[in-house]
Design an enzyme around this catalytic site. Structure first.
Site: not given
Ligand code: ATP
Ligand code: MG
Length: 171
Positions: A39, A121
């Site tokens: 995504h 990205h």
């Molecule tokens: P995984 O748990 O497998 O690492 P994930 O990181 O994609 O998966 P989430 O941490 O819920 O799952 O993140 C959801 C989305 O939001 C992702 O695109 C992630 O890069 C983004 N994201 C997560 N934390 C932040 C943050 N603190 N600031 C900005 N974007 C974030």
């Protein structure tokens, strides 16, 4: 619950992004994102309590996006979290405007956390062992989009699972 707003690719692009993930993993190692999770995050909201969910769902369902197209043609890395990603080689004013417009409205709804800099990205790998993308093949993929999604992210033992809670309207 942990929420974010994103564009999700159509199935044919998911599999193309998945092929790039395979190439990246062969070169860089690390944890490959499942194709179903690929995504573009537009706004990460973090923890949102149930009291605010209904208004947020309603708001997303009222939105209509100007249709756009994002051209992906470069590999990139975030060094600290050891992320390998794909994105656009040129600045993307349409996505930047969409990001800004979403955050303007989210701020009015009481949400915080707009990043100072937005780098569109798609994360393909996490905890890469080698952040070497230079020798990965060139590519160009055009991603037409018309809708944002509000997504619930549930962290589990094998990574996060996403569920779409709301979609914007299609013009
Ligand atoms: P995984 O748990 O497998 O690492 P994930 O990181 O994609 O998966 P989430 O941490 O819920 O799952 O993140 C959801 C989305 O939001 C992702 O695109 C992630 O890069 C983004 N994201 C997560 N934390 C932040 C943050 N603190 N600031 C900005 N974007 C974030
Ligand atoms: Mg995460």
């Amino acid at each position: 619950m942990r929420l974010f707003i994103a564009l999700t690719p159509p199935p044919e692009l998911r599999s193309r992004f998945g092929e790039l993930s395979d190439l990246a993993q062969a070169r860089c190692g690390g944890r490959r994102m499942p194709d179903a999770n690929l995504h573009l995050t537009l706004a990460f909201l973090g923890e949102v309590g149930p009291a605010r969910l209904e208004a947020l769902v309603h708001w997303v369902e009222q939105q209509t996006l100007p249709p756009g197209c994002w051209t992906l043609d470069r590999w990139g890395c975030f060094r600290a979290p050891r992320i390998v990603w794909i994105g656009g080689g040129k600045p993307e004013p349409t996505l930047q405007r969409l990001h800004d417009r979403l955050w303007q409205a989210l701020a009015a709804l009481g949400f915080e956390g707009e990043p100072s800099r937005y780098v569109p990205h798609i994360t393909l790998l996490r905890r890469a062992e080698r952040l070497e993308t230079r020798e990965l093949p060139a590519f160009r993929i055009d991603w037409p989009y018309r809708q944002v999604e509000l997504i619930h992210s549930l962290t589990g033992p094998g990574g996060s699972r996403y569920t779409t809670l709301a979609r914007s309207r299609v013009a």
